[in-house]
Write a protein that holds these residues in place. Sequence first.
Motif, short mmCIF file in Angstrom:
data_model
loop_
_atom_site.label_atom_id
_atom_site.label_comp_id
_atom_site.label_asym_id
_atom_site.label_seq_id
_atom_site.Cartn_x
_atom_site.Cartn_y
_atom_site.Cartn_z
N ARG A 138 -43.69 -46.69 -82.26
CA ARG A 138 -44.72 -47.73 -82.40
C ARG A 138 -45.92 -47.23 -81.99
O ARG A 138 -46.98 -47.54 -82.72
N GLU A 139 -46.04 -45.70 -81.57
CA GLU A 139 -47.34 -45.09 -81.40
C GLU A 139 -47.74 -44.41 -82.90
O GLU A 139 -48.81 -44.64 -83.39
N TRP A 140 -46.69 -43.98 -83.77
CA TRP A 140 -46.81 -43.70 -85.24
C TRP A 140 -47.50 -44.80 -85.95
O TRP A 140 -48.19 -44.72 -86.85
N TRP A 141 -46.69 -45.90 -85.57
CA TRP A 141 -47.19 -47.16 -86.60
C TRP A 141 -48.53 -47.46 -85.96
O TRP A 141 -49.39 -47.92 -87.18
N ASP A 142 -49.20 -47.50 -84.87
CA ASP A 142 -50.39 -48.09 -84.54
C ASP A 142 -51.47 -47.02 -84.87
O ASP A 142 -52.51 -47.07 -85.28
N MET A 143 -51.01 -45.42 -84.74
CA MET A 143 -51.91 -44.40 -85.04
C MET A 143 -51.95 -44.24 -86.39
O MET A 143 -53.29 -43.88 -87.00
N LEU A 144 -50.94 -44.22 -87.15
CA LEU A 144 -51.04 -43.80 -88.45
C LEU A 144 -50.89 -45.06 -89.68
O LEU A 144 -51.45 -45.17 -90.53
N HIS A 145 -49.50 -45.40 -89.53
CA HIS A 145 -48.90 -46.29 -90.63
C HIS A 145 -49.58 -47.61 -91.04
O HIS A 145 -49.68 -47.75 -92.33
N ARG A 146 -50.12 -48.31 -89.89
CA ARG A 146 -50.66 -49.40 -90.31
C ARG A 146 -52.16 -49.28 -91.12
O ARG A 146 -52.84 -50.08 -91.68
N HIS A 147 -52.66 -47.98 -90.94
CA HIS A 147 -53.97 -47.72 -91.39
C HIS A 147 -53.72 -47.07 -92.83
O HIS A 147 -54.84 -47.03 -93.57
N ALA A 148 -52.53 -46.66 -93.16
CA ALA A 148 -52.24 -45.94 -94.44
C ALA A 148 -51.67 -47.08 -95.57
O ALA A 148 -51.66 -46.59 -96.76
N THR A 149 -51.41 -48.20 -95.11
CA THR A 149 -51.02 -49.24 -96.05
C THR A 149 -51.41 -50.42 -95.96
O THR A 149 -52.20 -50.89 -95.07
#
Length: 309
Positions: A23-34
């Motif tokens: 959830r940290e990875w998703w919030d910090m990186l993934h949701r901004h990358a796609t």
Amino acid sequence: ANRRARRWANVQTAQDTLEGLAREWWDMLHRHATVQKHAERNLRRLEVYAFPMLGRRPVREITAGEVLEALRVPERQGRLDTAHRVRALIGQVMRYGIPTGRTDRDVTRDLKGILRSPRVTHHKAVLDLDQLGAMLRAMDDYPGTATVRGALRLAPMLFCRPGELRQIRWADLEGDVWHFQPSKGGDPLLTQLPRQAMHLLEEMRALNGRSEYVFPSMRGRGRPMSENTINAALRRIDFGGQSGHGFRAVARTILVERLGYRDDIVEMQLGHQVRDMHGRAYNRVQWLEERRNMMQSWADFLDSLRQSN
């Protein structure tokens, strides 16, 4: 003090679990990358297939065998593509956890070749030039709404993914430049639009200029047209053998094999990640002039097919 220490330890423990790290990875990186829809779909995949078995486990202690056991669930359901996607997502989470001190390695690398491979299906694409010309003329005469006709005519010209086309916002356009965020993890891209696309967008602005989206849904305010609109429109003009996604294959083949453009320039315009000899991703303005010329040549080529009988 002891209570605060225990509370901090619990926070640290939660952050060290697969679910906490994911959830940290998703919030910090993934949701901004796609794009949002794709990011949300990937989070849901983790929630359904990874978290139930692995979510509360400390990432550092998870073994390749445990990951494989979780992946066997979608595999047994016949969802082979989902199994591979979940493996890739868990791998991204673990690789995020290495520099942040939550784990030492990505154990999903040990699962390469272990899962059954999904059967590859190709999007339908018309490659016969006479048939392509006939289809372009049929698009011009599409009997449905002007908004759908505009999207239908722009689709082969821009050859982006259907989801990227229908979600173009007026805010993404600045003069003849489209600030393009490819889906599926592609890098942001600046694209200078050909004259034909600009004329079409002027028509759409007169029609939909007050909407957030260039191609808004007719069924609800504040939403883009549905993801099936383009394919449904193609079936309506008797070209159901072509899919909206298939325009990408058409453009790639003709641009490289007939018009002589370089593979890497075409791949970049397709929204794929293109890297230099050192493995570094190019920035969003890379080959801007070459891609501008290519997009104009492509639009002119489509015009020549449209005008030929």
